[in-house]
Design a protein around this motif. Structure first.
Motif, PDB file in Angstrom:
ATOM      1  N   ILE A 276      28.167  17.647 -21.492  1.00 30.38           N
ATOM      2  CA  ILE A 276      27.768  16.484 -22.083  1.00 30.38           C
ATOM      3  C   ILE A 276      27.013  15.906 -20.790  1.00 30.38           C
ATOM      4  CG2 ILE A 276      29.962  15.430 -20.796  1.00 30.38           C
ATOM      5  CD1 ILE A 276      28.147  14.110 -23.694  1.00 30.38           C
ATOM      6  N   GLY A 277      25.790  15.240 -20.974  1.00 32.55           N
ATOM      7  CA  GLY A 277      24.914  14.784 -19.932  1.00 32.55           C
ATOM      8  C   GLY A 277      23.739  15.750 -19.653  1.00 32.55           C
ATOM      9  N   GLU A 278      23.900  16.966 -20.141  1.00 35.07           N
ATOM     10  CA  GLU A 278      22.920  18.053 -19.671  1.00 35.07           C
ATOM     11  C   GLU A 278      21.919  17.893 -20.803  1.00 35.07           C
ATOM     12  OE1 GLU A 278      25.329  21.361 -17.384  1.00 35.07           O
ATOM     13  OE2 GLU A 278      24.908  21.813 -19.688  1.00 35.07           O
ATOM     14  N   GLU A 279      20.591  18.585 -20.532  1.00 32.89           N
ATOM     15  CA  GLU A 279      19.531  18.512 -21.576  1.00 32.89           C
ATOM     16  C   GLU A 279      18.910  20.122 -21.539  1.00 32.89           C
ATOM     17  OE1 GLU A 279      15.936  17.343 -18.383  1.00 32.89           O
ATOM     18  OE2 GLU A 279      16.863  15.889 -19.467  1.00 32.89           O
ATOM     19  N   LYS A 309      18.426  16.077 -25.259  1.00 32.45           N
ATOM     20  CA  LYS A 309      19.672  15.527 -24.720  1.00 32.45           C
ATOM     21  C   LYS A 309      20.739  14.821 -25.524  1.00 32.45           C
ATOM     22  CE  LYS A 309      20.828  13.233 -20.133  1.00 32.45           C
ATOM     23  NZ  LYS A 309      20.115  12.542 -19.085  1.00 32.45           N
ATOM     24  N   THR A 311      24.024  13.720 -27.180  1.00 33.85           N
ATOM     25  CA  THR A 311      25.541  13.165 -26.816  1.00 33.85           C
ATOM     26  C   THR A 311      26.677  13.713 -27.751  1.00 33.85           C
ATOM     27  OG1 THR A 311      25.240  11.207 -28.117  1.00 33.85           O
ATOM     28  CG2 THR A 311      24.542  11.095 -25.772  1.00 33.85           C
ATOM     29  N   LYS A 340      35.783  16.250 -20.065  1.00 35.05           N
ATOM     30  CA  LYS A 340      35.156  15.428 -18.986  1.00 35.05           C
ATOM     31  C   LYS A 340      36.026  15.675 -17.636  1.00 35.05           C
ATOM     32  CE  LYS A 340      33.785  12.124 -22.436  1.00 35.05           C
ATOM     33  NZ  LYS A 340      33.970  10.654 -22.848  1.00 35.05           N
ATOM     34  N   GLY A 364      27.140  11.792 -14.304  1.00 38.97           N
ATOM     35  CA  GLY A 364      27.552  12.238 -15.640  1.00 38.97           C
ATOM     36  C   GLY A 364      27.432  11.265 -16.524  1.00 38.97           C
ATOM     37  N   ASN A 365      27.356  11.861 -18.024  1.00 38.01           N
ATOM     38  CA  ASN A 365      27.364  10.937 -19.128  1.00 38.01           C
ATOM     39  C   ASN A 365      28.727  10.304 -19.534  1.00 38.01           C
ATOM     40  OD1 ASN A 365      26.275   9.282 -21.099  1.00 38.01           O
ATOM     41  ND2 ASN A 365      26.140  11.187 -22.401  1.00 38.01           N
ATOM     42  N   TRP A 366      29.211   9.636 -18.334  1.00 37.17           N
ATOM     43  CA  TRP A 366      30.462   8.758 -19.129  1.00 37.17           C
ATOM     44  C   TRP A 366      30.569   7.448 -18.156  1.00 37.17           C
ATOM     45  CZ3 TRP A 366      30.853  13.829 -16.520  1.00 37.17           C
ATOM     46  CH2 TRP A 366      30.804  13.916 -15.268  1.00 37.17           C
TER      47      TRP A 366
END
Length: 408
Positions: A276-279, A309, A311, A340, A364-366
């Motif tokens: 999560i959060g990577e591309e 990217k 989610t 996570k 991060g994407n949180w």
């Protein structure tokens, strides 16, 4: 009867004149005055109404009267009785007469001297020209285009007529000619496999009916009186067309549909997995133009190379088209790991050297709902909501002692 008006007009009254009448040799069966004709010389010609042949002597046979100046009144029109004769009709040469080298004949009894035929309709089906022919045995032929020939060639729709003599009767035949032109249909047509469009006719063309059959004889299209027919989504192959037009015209032709080459699209990588959060960069090959979907998690949707990217786990589709407009589709699945567990450092050195000076959570994407730091006495020395940059090792503007601290 008051004849004053006629006398004053000096009008020439034509009758059936009988010159040297001889009842002995020519019985009294004189017919009406013959039909009048204007010659090319401007003179008026008519028969004298006598029998075709007067047997014997001194009788009057069939001859032609001539009015030399028909536009002048009275005797100034210069009439000449029995001016044209033929010896076979029983006439002899006399002053002022001209011997016709051919026998003068009358039409059969009870026959009118001019027959106008009903209009004859003729349909010319899918040819550029056609011929019209006068009746056999005709003479003195004159067509509407001035031709004296037995046969003329016509290339356009319209009314044509011909005048001719046959058996001493003038005939006038008329032809209503209608040309049914072949619709504009190319014998070989192209398209993308499964999407070939068969086209027949033109926007400004004449209406025609069309039935379309595949190579197995199955009817797949039928329509009457359309000026333009379009049948889409066909496969390559040989198709049979039945064509009909007004005037009972019908023909059959074959059309070959050929397929353009289709592109073959590949995507690299064909499958991928991200945290999560990577591309990740996705690249497509094999076509000229590309469209990616869904586009919400992409940096662009119309390039062969895109940055994704997501989610959540996403199935991407890319459609590529070549120079012919034919297309192919490829797919790539990008899975997203939702683990996570955050890796937090277990030490930091807040000495102001700008190296490891803060204790913070990695990006991060949180969403961080709560992040607090406590000393060994259970006293909270840092709270995320107050300082989102991270803990700098101070509490109430004072440096905290080195040692063990706890966070949650």
């Amino acid at each position: 009867m008051d004849l004053t008006a006629i006398e004053n007009s000096k009008t020439l009254i034509l009758s059936n004149p009988a010159v040297q009448w001889n009842i002995t040799f020519c019985p009294q069966n004189i017919g009406a005055l013959g039909s009048m004709r204007i010659g090319k010389d401007g003179k008026l010609y008519m028969t004298n109404g006598q029998p075709q042949v007067c047997t014997g002597t001194s009788g009057v046979g069939l001859a032609l009267h001539v009015i030399n100046q028909p536009d002048l009144p009275g005797l100034s029109c210069s009439p000449n009785l029995n001016a044209i004769y033929n010896f076979q009709n029983g006439m002899s040469e006399t002053y002022g007469r001209t011997n016709l080298p051919r026998e003068i004949v009358l039409p059969p009894k009870n026959r009118i001297d001019t027959i106008t035929s009903p209009l004859m309709r003729k349909n010319v089906c899918y040819h550029e020209n056609d011929t019209l022919k006068v009746a056999d045995g005709a003479s003195c032929i004159e067509w509407s285009n001035g031709s004296p020939d037995n046969i003329i060639t016509v290339t356009q729709s319209g009314i044509y007529w011909v005048k001719y003599f046959k058996d001493c009767v003038l005939y006038i035949d008329s032809f209503d000619v209608h040309f049914a032109t072949m619709p504009n249909i190319e014998a070989v047509q192209y398209g993308c496999p499964g999407y070939i469009e068969l086209k027949a006719g033109a926007i400004n063309g004449a209406p025609f009916g069309l039935s379309l059959y595949n190579s197995f004889g199955g009817k797949i299209y039928e329509k009457d009186n359309g000026i333009y027919h379009s049948i889409p989504n066909l496969d390559a192959g040989i198709y049979t067309l039945n064509i009909s037009s007004l005037g009972d015209c019908f023909t059959t032709m074959e059309v070959e549909l050929k397929a353009y080459p289709i592109p073959v699209i590949t995507v690299i990588p064909p499958i991928a997995q991200l945290l999560i959060g990577e591309e990740i960069t996705l690249s497509a090959y094999g076509a000229m133009n590309y469209i990616w979907t869904p586009a919400g998690s992409l940096n662009t949707r119309t390039s062969n190379e895109v940055i994704a990217k997501p989610t959540e786990t996403t199935d991407y589709t890319v459609v590529g088209t070549n120079d012919y407009g034919c297309r192919d589709t490829a797919y790539v699945k990008v899975s997203v790991d939702y683990n996570k567990n955050i890796r937090i450092p277990n030490a930091f050195t807040p000495n102001g050297d700008r190296i490891n000076d803060l204790f913070s959570l990695p990006g991060g994407n949180w969403n961080i709902l709560r992040f607090e730091v406590y000393n060994r006495y259970g006293q909270m020395v840092y709270q995320y909501s107050d300082n989102k940059a991270g803990w700098d090792g101070r509490y109430m503007d004072k440096d905290c002692d080195a040692g063990i601290y706890y966070y949650n």
